[in-house]
Enzyme design. Structure first.
Site, PDB file in Angstrom:
ATOM      1  N   LYS A  53      -0.551  38.196  21.532  1.00 34.91           N
ATOM      2  CA  LYS A  53      -0.991  39.500  22.050  1.00 34.91           C
ATOM      3  C   LYS A  53      -1.453  40.402  20.897  1.00 34.91           C
ATOM      4  O   LYS A  53      -2.503  41.047  20.978  1.00 34.91           O
ATOM      5  CB  LYS A  53       0.152  40.163  22.838  1.00 34.91           C
ATOM      6  CG  LYS A  53       0.403  39.468  24.175  1.00 34.91           C
ATOM      7  CD  LYS A  53       1.690  39.893  24.850  1.00 34.91           C
ATOM      8  CE  LYS A  53       1.918  39.032  26.108  1.00 34.91           C
ATOM      9  NZ  LYS A  53       3.215  39.225  26.741  1.00 34.91           N
ATOM     10  N   GLN A  97       8.468  42.711  25.685  1.00 36.25           N
ATOM     11  CA  GLN A  97       8.426  41.284  26.048  1.00 36.25           C
ATOM     12  C   GLN A  97       9.702  40.900  26.797  1.00 36.25           C
ATOM     13  O   GLN A  97      10.813  41.145  26.322  1.00 36.25           O
ATOM     14  CB  GLN A  97       8.264  40.442  24.766  1.00 36.25           C
ATOM     15  CG  GLN A  97       8.088  38.964  25.027  1.00 36.25           C
ATOM     16  CD  GLN A  97       6.791  38.627  25.761  1.00 36.25           C
ATOM     17  OE1 GLN A  97       5.730  39.178  25.459  1.00 36.25           O
ATOM     18  NE2 GLN A  97       6.873  37.737  26.742  1.00 36.25           N
ATOM     19  N   ASP A 120       1.606  46.701  31.448  1.00 37.05           N
ATOM     20  CA  ASP A 120       1.979  45.523  32.247  1.00 37.05           C
ATOM     21  C   ASP A 120       1.925  45.859  33.747  1.00 37.05           C
ATOM     22  O   ASP A 120       1.873  44.962  34.580  1.00 37.05           O
ATOM     23  CB  ASP A 120       3.411  45.079  31.898  1.00 37.05           C
ATOM     24  CG  ASP A 120       3.442  43.902  30.928  1.00 37.05           C
ATOM     25  OD1 ASP A 120       2.437  43.162  30.868  1.00 37.05           O
ATOM     26  OD2 ASP A 120       4.465  43.725  30.246  1.00 37.05           O
TER      27      ASP A 120
END
Ligand code: NAP
Length: 281
Positions: A53, A97, A120
């Site tokens: 990422k 994460q 997200d």
């Protein structure tokens, strides 16, 4: 005739080129888009995901910060870091994460992220906005699937879509996005009776269960679009999806491979969401 492949690597390259242009335009106005990625603990899989990422940000002109913490970090310490990032003007997106160590309440952590930085799209207020048809952020994996359908000009409106899997991060938001695009949507879960009965009705079949070969060729409607979100390992340790690709490709009209399908799209859509957040500032 075998199905046409929907190449997630190729589509990602095209979308990332657009991301890089938008990032450059924002940077020229002194507003370089920035993503903060937080990793707690040392799971090897999570380390690979966060590295990819951060690299994708760097390759496309976004500012990125990787914050790595020991697994012993307390929930209060993590919440304090999120609080600081929420008010950092250089950061437009915050990604924690998952999974987090067991002593940290992931739900509490996600709810601590400012909704306008929740790239997200997992915050309950973003889930609610998506549900009511006014999404601020679309969760990255389902958003990537919608871009794949767009790339083949598939007429989603009026189509029968079946989503196999009902998680908060893939199945449910996927179903919402398909519904909002005008599809008639069925969501299947582990309790569904006769899965094949449902999948055989699907013009668009999205499979996201984490169960290898859960969809076999006889469960696919001839000519359907089959999108395989699953990520599993076969007996030789090779990455594979949830669909029996080797046989399903002879029945489907379009199909995504694993690897090289939905996987690269997920990171690409994270970049898109970060750009969208920065453009709103
Ligand atoms: P998850 O949270 O474990 O959810 C799995 C879903 O599949 C659940 O809703 C479950 O039903 C359903 N399911 C399990 N067995 C089933 C069966 N026999 N028939 C029908 N439905 C069944 O998983 P997830 O996070 O959504 O991820 C799913 C897969 O996608 C995993 O392989 C994951 O690694 C992969 N993934 C890939 C990407 C990517 O970028 N390519 C991104 C995210 C996830 P219940 O609700 O009844 O338990």
């Amino acid at each position: 005739m075998p199905a046409q492949l929907i190449d997630g690597n190729l589509l990602s390259q095209q979308l990332r080129a657009e991301v890089a242009k938008r990032a450059a335009a924002l940077t020229a106005q002194g507003k370089q888009p920035g993503l903060a990625v937080i990793l707690v603990g040392d799971s090897p899989a999570s380390q690979v995901y966060v590295r990819n990422k951060v690299k994708a940000c760097q390759d496309n002109g976004l500012h990125s910060v990787l914050e790595k913490y020991e697994a012993s970090m307390t929930e209060a310490e993590l919440l304090a870091r999120i609080d600081a990032l929420n008010s950092d003007p250089k950061i437009n997106g915050i990604l924690v994460q998952l999974p987090l160590p067991a002593h940290i309440d992931a739900h509490k952590v996600i709810e601590a992220i400012a909704p306008e930085k929740d790239v997200d799209g997992f915050h309950v207020s973003n889930a609610g906005l998506l549900m009511t048809g006014q999404p601020l952020f679309r969760p990255c994996t389902p958003y990537g699937v919608m871009k794949m359908l767009e790339s083949i000009d598939y007429p989603v409106r009026g189509a029968n879509a079946v989503v196999v899997g009902a998680s908060n991060i893939v199945g449910k938001p996927q179903a919402m996005l398909l519904l909002q695009a005008g599809a008639t949507v069925t969501i299947c879960n582990s309790k569904t009776r006769d899965l094949g009965h449902h999948t055989r009705q699907a013009d668009i079949l999205v499979v996201a269960t984490g169960k290898r070969n859960i969809v076999t060729a006889d469960m696919v409607k001839p000519g359907a679009v089959v999108i395989d979100v699953g990520m599993n390992r076969d007996d030789n340790g090779k990455l594979c999806g949830d669909v029996d690709f080797a046989n399903a490709k002879d029945v489907a009209g379009w199909i995504t491979p694993v690897p090289g399908g939905v996987g690269p799209m997920t990171i690409t859509m994270l970049l898109v969401n970060t750009i969208e957040a920065a453009e709103r500032c």
